[in-house]
Design a protein around this motif. Structure first.
Motif, PDB file in Angstrom:
ATOM      1  N   ASP A  84       0.837  -1.209   0.000  1.00 22.86           N
ATOM      2  CA  ASP A  84       0.000   0.000   0.000  1.00 22.86           C
ATOM      3  C   ASP A  84       0.869   1.255   0.000  1.00 22.86           C
ATOM      4  O   ASP A  84       0.640   2.198  -0.773  1.00 22.86           O
ATOM      5  N   ARG A  85       1.860   1.242   0.879  1.00 19.98           N
ATOM      6  CA  ARG A  85       2.723   2.417   1.021  1.00 19.98           C
ATOM      7  C   ARG A  85       3.494   2.683  -0.269  1.00 19.98           C
ATOM      8  O   ARG A  85       3.587   3.831  -0.731  1.00 19.98           O
ATOM      9  N   LEU A  86       4.029   1.625  -0.883  1.00 22.04           N
ATOM     10  CA  LEU A  86       4.778   1.781  -2.135  1.00 22.04           C
ATOM     11  C   LEU A  86       3.866   2.321  -3.240  1.00 22.04           C
ATOM     12  O   LEU A  86       4.261   3.211  -4.002  1.00 22.04           O
ATOM     13  N   ASN A  87       2.645   1.781  -3.328  1.00 27.39           N
ATOM     14  CA  ASN A  87       1.707   2.269  -4.344  1.00 27.39           C
ATOM     15  C   ASN A  87       1.356   3.736  -4.118  1.00 27.39           C
ATOM     16  O   ASN A  87       1.223   4.506  -5.076  1.00 27.39           O
ATOM     17  N   ARG A  88       1.196   4.111  -2.842  1.00 25.79           N
ATOM     18  CA  ARG A  88       0.851   5.494  -2.536  1.00 25.79           C
ATOM     19  C   ARG A  88       1.970   6.447  -2.960  1.00 25.79           C
ATOM     20  O   ARG A  88       1.733   7.476  -3.597  1.00 25.79           O
ATOM     21  N   VAL A  89       3.211   6.080  -2.605  1.00 21.70           N
ATOM     22  CA  VAL A  89       4.360   6.924  -2.964  1.00 21.70           C
ATOM     23  C   VAL A  89       4.506   6.999  -4.486  1.00 21.70           C
ATOM     24  O   VAL A  89       4.736   8.080  -5.051  1.00 21.70           O
ATOM     25  N   THR A  90       4.354   5.857  -5.159  1.00 27.24           N
ATOM     26  CA  THR A  90       4.467   5.826  -6.626  1.00 27.24           C
ATOM     27  C   THR A  90       3.411   6.721  -7.269  1.00 27.24           C
ATOM     28  O   THR A  90       3.704   7.488  -8.188  1.00 27.24           O
ATOM     29  N   ARG A  91       2.180   6.601  -6.781  1.00 31.35           N
ATOM     30  CA  ARG A  91       1.094   7.408  -7.343  1.00 31.35           C
ATOM     31  C   ARG A  91       1.350   8.898  -7.133  1.00 31.35           C
ATOM     32  O   ARG A  91       1.123   9.713  -8.022  1.00 31.35           O
ATOM     33  N   GLU A  92       1.815   9.264  -5.940  1.00 33.89           N
ATOM     34  CA  GLU A  92       2.092  10.674  -5.664  1.00 33.89           C
ATOM     35  C   GLU A  92       3.190  11.215  -6.590  1.00 33.89           C
ATOM     36  O   GLU A  92       3.096  12.337  -7.095  1.00 33.89           O
ATOM     37  N   ILE A  93       4.210  10.406  -6.809  1.00 31.47           N
ATOM     38  CA  ILE A  93       5.315  10.839  -7.674  1.00 31.47           C
ATOM     39  C   ILE A  93       4.838  11.010  -9.112  1.00 31.47           C
ATOM     40  O   ILE A  93       5.132  12.013  -9.770  1.00 31.47           O
ATOM     41  N   LEU A  94       4.075  10.029  -9.611  1.00 30.67           N
ATOM     42  CA  LEU A  94       3.635  10.080 -11.010  1.00 30.67           C
ATOM     43  C   LEU A  94       2.658  11.220 -11.259  1.00 30.67           C
ATOM     44  O   LEU A  94       2.707  11.877 -12.301  1.00 30.67           O
ATOM     45  N   THR A  95       1.750  11.455 -10.308  1.00 29.82           N
ATOM     46  CA  THR A  95       0.776  12.538 -10.508  1.00 29.82           C
ATOM     47  C   THR A  95       1.389  13.913 -10.229  1.00 29.82           C
ATOM     48  O   THR A  95       0.886  14.927 -10.711  1.00 29.82           O
ATOM     49  N   GLY A  96       2.484  13.933  -9.463  1.00 29.40           N
ATOM     50  CA  GLY A  96       3.085  15.215  -9.109  1.00 29.40           C
ATOM     51  C   GLY A  96       4.366  15.528  -9.843  1.00 29.40           C
ATOM     52  O   GLY A  96       5.165  16.365  -9.390  1.00 29.40           O
ATOM     53  N   LEU A  97       4.600  14.874 -10.991  1.00 37.86           N
ATOM     54  CA  LEU A  97       5.850  15.066 -11.729  1.00 37.86           C
ATOM     55  C   LEU A  97       6.138  16.534 -12.087  1.00 37.86           C
ATOM     56  O   LEU A  97       7.267  16.999 -11.898  1.00 37.86           O
ATOM     57  N   PRO A  98       5.133  17.286 -12.566  1.00 34.02           N
ATOM     58  CA  PRO A  98       5.434  18.693 -12.892  1.00 34.02           C
ATOM     59  C   PRO A  98       5.922  19.488 -11.680  1.00 34.02           C
ATOM     60  O   PRO A  98       6.858  20.288 -11.785  1.00 34.02           O
ATOM     61  N   VAL A  99       5.284  19.250 -10.520  1.00 34.62           N
ATOM     62  CA  VAL A  99       5.680  19.966  -9.297  1.00 34.62           C
ATOM     63  C   VAL A  99       7.074  19.533  -8.859  1.00 34.62           C
ATOM     64  O   VAL A  99       7.905  20.366  -8.462  1.00 34.62           O
ATOM     65  N   ILE A 100       7.350  18.232  -8.954  1.00 31.53           N
ATOM     66  CA  ILE A 100       8.664  17.705  -8.560  1.00 31.53           C
ATOM     67  C   ILE A 100       9.760  18.342  -9.416  1.00 31.53           C
ATOM     68  O   ILE A 100      10.796  18.770  -8.906  1.00 31.53           O
ATOM     69  N   ARG A 101       9.504  18.415 -10.711  1.00 32.93           N
ATOM     70  CA  ARG A 101      10.499  19.015 -11.608  1.00 32.93           C
ATOM     71  C   ARG A 101      10.641  20.511 -11.353  1.00 32.93           C
ATOM     72  O   ARG A 101      11.751  21.054 -11.380  1.00 32.93           O
ATOM     73  N   ALA A 102       9.501  21.153 -11.093  1.00 31.22           N
ATOM     74  CA  ALA A 102       9.534  22.601 -10.885  1.00 31.22           C
ATOM     75  C   ALA A 102      10.360  22.982  -9.668  1.00 31.22           C
ATOM     76  O   ALA A 102      11.058  24.004  -9.664  1.00 31.22           O
ATOM     77  N   PHE A 103      10.288  22.160  -8.624  1.00 37.52           N
ATOM     78  CA  PHE A 103      11.025  22.465  -7.394  1.00 37.52           C
ATOM     79  C   PHE A 103      12.333  21.679  -7.284  1.00 37.52           C
ATOM     80  O   PHE A 103      12.980  21.704  -6.236  1.00 37.52           O
ATOM     81  N   SER A 104      12.694  20.954  -8.352  1.00 38.06           N
ATOM     82  CA  SER A 104      13.951  20.184  -8.390  1.00 38.06           C
ATOM     83  C   SER A 104      14.111  19.281  -7.174  1.00 38.06           C
ATOM     84  O   SER A 104      15.157  19.228  -6.537  1.00 38.06           O
ATOM     85  N   THR A 105      13.037  18.567  -6.844  1.00 35.17           N
ATOM     86  CA  THR A 105      13.075  17.666  -5.674  1.00 35.17           C
ATOM     87  C   THR A 105      13.154  16.202  -6.101  1.00 35.17           C
ATOM     88  O   THR A 105      12.703  15.308  -5.395  1.00 35.17           O
ATOM     89  N   GLN A 106      13.736  15.972  -7.285  1.00 34.30           N
ATOM     90  CA  GLN A 106      13.826  14.594  -7.776  1.00 34.30           C
ATOM     91  C   GLN A 106      14.590  13.696  -6.816  1.00 34.30           C
ATOM     92  O   GLN A 106      14.185  12.553  -6.556  1.00 34.30           O
ATOM     93  N   LYS A 107      15.703  14.204  -6.279  1.00 36.33           N
ATOM     94  CA  LYS A 107      16.514  13.398  -5.362  1.00 36.33           C
ATOM     95  C   LYS A 107      15.731  13.030  -4.108  1.00 36.33           C
ATOM     96  O   LYS A 107      15.811  11.900  -3.614  1.00 36.33           O
ATOM     97  N   HIS A 108      14.988  14.014  -3.595  1.00 35.06           N
ATOM     98  CA  HIS A 108      14.181  13.755  -2.400  1.00 35.06           C
ATOM     99  C   HIS A 108      13.144  12.667  -2.681  1.00 35.06           C
ATOM    100  O   HIS A 108      12.955  11.748  -1.867  1.00 35.06           O
ATOM    101  N   GLU A 109      12.463  12.747  -3.840  1.00 31.33           N
ATOM    102  CA  GLU A 109      11.441  11.761  -4.183  1.00 31.33           C
ATOM    103  C   GLU A 109      12.061  10.394  -4.458  1.00 31.33           C
ATOM    104  O   GLU A 109      11.476   9.361  -4.134  1.00 31.33           O
ATOM    105  N   GLU A 110      13.261  10.400  -5.042  1.00 29.36           N
ATOM    106  CA  GLU A 110      13.959   9.130  -5.259  1.00 29.36           C
ATOM    107  C   GLU A 110      14.246   8.442  -3.926  1.00 29.36           C
ATOM    108  O   GLU A 110      14.086   7.235  -3.779  1.00 29.36           O
ATOM    109  N   LYS A 111      14.690   9.249  -2.941  1.00 32.30           N
ATOM    110  CA  LYS A 111      14.988   8.690  -1.619  1.00 32.30           C
ATOM    111  C   LYS A 111      13.711   8.178  -0.956  1.00 32.30           C
ATOM    112  O   LYS A 111      13.703   7.128  -0.313  1.00 32.30           O
ATOM    113  N   ARG A 112      12.616   8.942  -1.123  1.00 29.30           N
ATOM    114  CA  ARG A 112      11.351   8.531  -0.515  1.00 29.30           C
ATOM    115  C   ARG A 112      10.851   7.225  -1.130  1.00 29.30           C
ATOM    116  O   ARG A 112      10.424   6.305  -0.420  1.00 29.30           O
ATOM    117  N   PHE A 113      10.943   7.139  -2.467  1.00 34.93           N
ATOM    118  CA  PHE A 113      10.537   5.909  -3.140  1.00 34.93           C
ATOM    119  C   PHE A 113      11.464   4.755  -2.762  1.00 34.93           C
ATOM    120  O   PHE A 113      11.015   3.637  -2.513  1.00 34.93           O
TER     121      PHE A 113
END
Length: 748
Positions: A359-388
Motif C-alpha cells: 500500500d505504502r509503495l503504491n501510494r508513494v508511486t502514485r504521488e510521484i507520477l501525478t506530481g511530476l510537474p511539481v517535482i520538476r519545478a522544485f527540483s526535488t527529484q533526489k528527495h522523491e527518489e529517496k522517498r521511493f
C-alpha cells in the motif's frame, strides 16, 4: 467474511465436480504403489505366479500333495479342479489342451475350474503347506538325507537313491502321521510369507514339468500390470489437468466477481468513505490482494480435498502393507509439523506487514507520477527518489525475509523424506531377511510413506501461505463490509414537480467526520429556476463543501437541503443526480475520445446535441483544429489537453445532459477572461429557465449573478446582487477591490 464467501455460490457445481475428480486422482495415485509391489514380488520374484493354487497340476503331483492333506482339504481341491486326460476329451479339445499343456500326452492333469478369488485364496492356504513339505523333502539338505537313510534302513530292498516322498507314500497312514507330527510343529514356526514363497517355487517347478512357458507367463504378467499402472497414471494425470483447469476457472471467476464487488461498493462510497480508504490502498486491494486470494483459492481447492484423502488412504494402505514400521511415519509427521510451526511463527507477522508495505509503495508511486510537474519545478527529484527508495527497500527487505525463510522449507523436507526412506530401508532389510516382508512390500511402503508425508507437507505449506491470503481477505472484507454513510432511503419520496428547479438550504450545518468544528454553520438560502446563484469567499470558507451537499456527496449534519421541494435524503441518489449537471472544481476526463467524454452523462445524446454542448462551452475551436475532431483520443486523466480545454470539455459534458440544475464548482478558473465572458453569455442563453449555481474565485465571473452569497468561515457574511453587496458587505468589497478597479466594479 460472508461478503466474500457469497461470491462462491455460483461455483458450487464446479466444486462438486472438482471433489469427484480429486477422489479419482487420489485413488489412482494410492493404487500405483501396490502395482509396483506386485510387479516386484509376483512379476519378478515369482515369475508371474500370483499364488500357490496352480492353473494346472499333474495327477501324480496331486497324489503326492494329498499325502499331507486332510480329507476335507482333498474334497475342497476336488470340487475346484477338473481331472482331464486323453480319454475324457474330444480330439479337438485334446489338441487345444495339449498345445497349452504338453505334459497331457504322458498323463492326466487337474485344471483349475473357478475364478472366485476367495476360493482361490482358500486353495492357496490348503496347498501351501503340502507343497512346502514336498519341496523340502526333495531337497538335498543333511536333515532330509538323514531321514531318507533312516527310512531305507527300515525298508529292506529299497535303494539309497529312492525318492523320499515315494518312501513316505509306502508307509502306513498311522506311521506317516507320526513322522509328520514333528514336521508340522516346525512348519508352524515358519512365517506365512516364506511358506508361500516356497509353495510358489513348487508351482514353478510343476509348470516347467507340465511344459508351460513360465517366461512368457512372467512377461505377460509384468506387461499387464504395467499397462494397468500406465492407465491409472493417465487417469490421475487427466483428473489433475481437469482439476487444475476447473480450479483456475473458479478462482479467476471468483477474483473477477470480487473485483466487480469492490468496484461496485466503492462507487457507492461518499467522500467520507473515500477519505477512510486511500486511493492507493483501494487499488492494491482490487489488484494485489485479490490476486493473493485467487492463488490461495486454487491451492485450497487442490489441497484441502486431495491431501486428506491421500493422507488417510496412505495410512490405511501402510497398515495393510506392514504395520511394524508405522512409527517411522508418525515420527516424520511430528517433525514436519514442528518445522512448519517454527517457520510459521517467523513468517506470520511479516505477512501481515507485507500488504501494508505494498500500500505504502503504491501510494508513494502514485504521488510521484501525478506530481511530476511539481517535482520538476522544485527540483526535488533526489528527495522523491529517496522517498521511493525507502518504501521500495522496506518492501524488499520484508519480501526477502519471507522468501528466505520459506526457501528453507523444501530442503528441510527433502532431507526429512530421504531420512525416512533410509529408515524404512534399514528396518525393511531386517524384515526381508527374516522373511516377514518382501522387497516389493518395502518399495510400496516407501511410496506410501512419501505420499503421506507429501500430504502433510501440502497441508502445512498451505497453512504457511494462508496468513497472507487471510490478511488480503480481511482487507477486501473491510471494503465490502463498509456501509456508506450516504444511502438511498428504503422508500424513496417523489419530487414535487411544482417546485421543479428549486434548491433550498434550511439552517444547514455540516461537520466532516471526526472533525471538532463545523465547516458550515446555519446556512439558509433559496436558488430559483431561471436565476443564477453564486458563492464567493476566501479559501477554506466552505464554498465547495456547500455545493457538495446538493448532489449528496456529503449529508448535512444539521438542517435540510431541498431539491425540487424534497429533502435530498428522502429521494433516490440516481434520480437526484439525474436532475443535476455537475462540473467539478478539477476537470476530470476519462480515457476514450472527446465524443465519449462529452456524451459521458448522456449516452444517447445525438451528434447535434454533442456539438451544441461543445459550442456553448467554447470547445469547438480547439476540437475542430484537431485532425480527427471529436474522435480525438483523450489520454488517461486528460493529460494530452490543457487545463482550460479540460474545463471546457467538463462544462460541455454537463450541458449535454440538459439538466434542470447546473452546478459549476469554480469551473471557469482556467479560462481566460474573454473565453470566460463568451462562455457565460452562451451559457445564459442555454440555461434560461434552469437553476444555475456557481462557485467562483473571480468577481468577474459572478458580476451578473441574480444572487451572490458571500461565505466567511462557513457562515453567510452577505447576500444580494453585486451592487447591493458592494454597498453593504465589507468582505465582498475587499475581495472585489483586490481583483478589479473601482471603475470596473462600478461599470459591472
Amino acid at each position: 467474511m460472508r461478503d466474500t464467501v457469497k461470491y462462491l455460490k455460483k461455483s458450487i457445481v464446479p466444486l462438486i465436480i472438482v471433489i469427484g475428480l480429486l477422489v479419482v486422482q487420489a485413488m489412482s495415485d494410492l493404487s500405483l504403489p501396490s502395482y509396483t509391489s506386485d510387479i516386484v514380488n509376483v512379476g519378478i520374484q515369482q515369475q508371474g505366479i500370483e499364488n500357490a493354487a496352480p492353473e494346472a497340476i499333474r495327477e501324480s503331483s496331486y497324489e503326492e500333495l494329498a499325502l499331507f492333506m486332510s480329507h476335507g482339504d482333498q474334497q475342497t481341491f476336488q470340487s475346484n479342479y477338473r481331472l482331464v486326460d486323453h480319454a475324457s476329451l474330444t480330439a479337438e479339445e485334446y489338441e487345444s489342451y495339449r498345445e497349452e499343456y504338453p505334459a497331457l500326452e504322458s498323463g492326466a492333469l487337474y485344471l483349475l475350474n473357478t475364478n472366485d478369488e476367495s476360493a482361490i485364496d482358500t486353495l492357496s492356504g490348503i496347498l501351501s503347506k503340502p507343497m512346502l513339505i514336498v519341496y523340502t523333502l526333495r531337497s538335498d539338505s543333511a536333515d532330509i538325507q538323514a531321514v531318507k537313510n533312516q527310512l531305507t534302513a527300515q525298508m529292506p530292498g529299497i535303494g539309497a537313491d529312492a525318492d523320499l516322498v515315494s518312501l513316505l507314500a509306502g508307509l502306513p497312514a498311522e506311521q506317516r502321521s507320526q513322522m509328520m507330527g514333528a514336521v508340522d510343529e516346525k512348519l508352524s514356526q515358519i512365517p506365512e510369507s516364506i511358506m508361500e514363497q516356497s509353495a510358489i517355487l513348487y508351482v514353478q517347478g510343476e509348470y516347467q514339468a507340465i511344459g508351460i512357458d513360465t517366461d512368457r507367463m512372467q512377461t505377460r504378467y509384468i506387461f499387464t500390470e504395467g499397462a494397468k499402472m500406465l492407465l491409472l497414471a493417465l487417469v490421475s494425470m487427466a483428473a489433475a489437468v481437469a482439476v487444475g483447469f476447473i480450479a483456475s476457472r473458479i478462482a479467476a471467476g471468483y477474483g473477477r466477481d470480487l473485483r466487480g464487488g469492490v468496484v461496485r461498493k466503492v462507487l457507492t462510497f461518499s467522500n467520507a468513505e473515500m477519505d477512510q480508504f486511500s486511493t492507493a490502498s483501494l487499488i492494491t486491494r482490487s489488484t494485489n490482494d485479490i490476486q493473493q486470494i485467487q492463488l490461495m483459492l486454487v491451492m485450497l481447492i487442490r489441497i484441502v480435498f486431495y491431501a486428506p484423502i491421500m493422507g488417510v488412504g496412505g495410512v490405511v494402505k501402510v497398515v495393510g502393507t506392514n504395520s511394524s514400521m508405522t512409527w517411522i511415519l508418525a515420527l516424520a509427521v511430528v517433525v514436519i509439523m514442528l518445522v512448519v510451526a517454527i517457520l510459521f511463527a517467523f513468517v506470520m507477522p511479516k505477512f501481515r506487514k507485507l500488504q501494508d508495505l505494498i500500500d505504502r509503495l503504491n501510494r508513494v508511486t502514485r504521488e510521484i507520477l501525478t506530481g511530476l510537474p511539481v517535482i520538476r519545478a522544485f527540483s526535488t527529484q533526489k528527495h522523491e527518489e529517496k522517498r521511493f527508495d525507502g518504501a521500495n527497500r522496506d518492501l524488499m527487505k520484508t519480501q526477502l525475509f519471507v522468501n528466505r525463510v520459506m526457501s528453507l522449507m523444501m530442503p528441510l523436507m527433502m532431507l526429512l523424506m530421504n531420512g525416512v526412506t533410509l529408515l524404512i530401508v534399514y528396518n525393511g532389510a531386517y524384515g526381508i531377511d527374516s522373511g516377514e516382508m518382501q522387497v516389493g512390500d518395502m518399495m510400496a511402503f516407501i511410496q506410501y510413506a512419501m505420499q503421506i508425508i507429501m500430504s502433510f507437507l501440502m497441508i502445512c505449506s498451505l497453512s504457511v501461505m494462508l496468513p497472507r491470503a487471510v490478511v488480503s481477505l480481511k482487507r477486501i472484507n473491510e471494503v465490502l463490509g463498509t456501509q456508506p454513510e450516504i444511502r438511498d432511503p428504503q422508500t424513496a419520496e417523489p419530487f414535487d414537480e411544482r417546485k421543479r428547479g428549486y434548491v433550498e438550504f434550511k439552517n444547514v450545518s455540516f461537520r466532516y467526520p471526526e472533525a471538532d468544528e463545523d465547516v458550515l454553520t446555519d446556512i439558509s438560502f433559496v436558488a430559483e429556476p431561471g436565476k443564477t446563484t453564486a458563492f464567493i469567499g476566501s479559501t477554506g470558507s466552505g464554498k465547495s463543501t456547500l455545493i457538495n451537499l446538493i448532489p449528496r456527496f456529503y449529508d448535512a449534519t444539521e438542517g435540510a437541503v431541498l431539491v425540487d421541494g424534497q429533502d435530498v435524503r428522502n429521494v433516490s441518489q440516481h434520480d437526484l443526480r439525474a436532475r443535476i449537471g455537475y462540473v467539478p472544481q478539477k476537470g476530470v476526463l476519462f480515457s476514450g475520445t472527446i465524443e465519449s467524454n462529452i456524451k459521458y452523462g448522456r449516452r444517447d445524446a445525438t451528434d447535434e446535441q454533442m456539438k451544441q454542448a461543445a459550442s456553448i462551452a467554447q470547445a469547438t475551436e480547439f476540437i475542430d483544429a484537431k485532425p480527427t475532431g471529436y474522435a480525438t483520443e483523450i489520454a488517461e486523466g486528460g493529460t494530452n489537453v490543457s487545463g482550460g480545454q479540460k474545463q471546457r470539455l467538463s462544462i460541455a459534458r454537463a450541458i449535454a445532459v440538459d439538466p434542470e440544475i447546473y452546478i459549476f464548482d469554480d469551473s471557469f478558473s482556467a479560462l481566460d477572461f474573454k473565453t470566460d465572458s463568451v462562455l457565460r453569455q452562451a451559457l445564459k442563453e442555454k440555461t434560461g429557465g434552469k437553476t444555475v449555481l456557481i462557485v467562483a474565485q473571480r468577481i468577474s465571473t459572478i458580476l451578473d449573478a441574480d444572487q451572490i452569497i458571500v461565505l466567511d468561515e462557513g457562515k453567510v457574511a452577505g447576500r444580494g446582487t453585486h451592487r447591493e453587496l458592494m454597498e453593504n458587505c465589507d468582505i465582498y468589497q475587499q475581495i472585489a477591490l483586490s481583483q478589479l478597479s473601482k471603475e470596473e466594479l462600478l461599470n459591472g
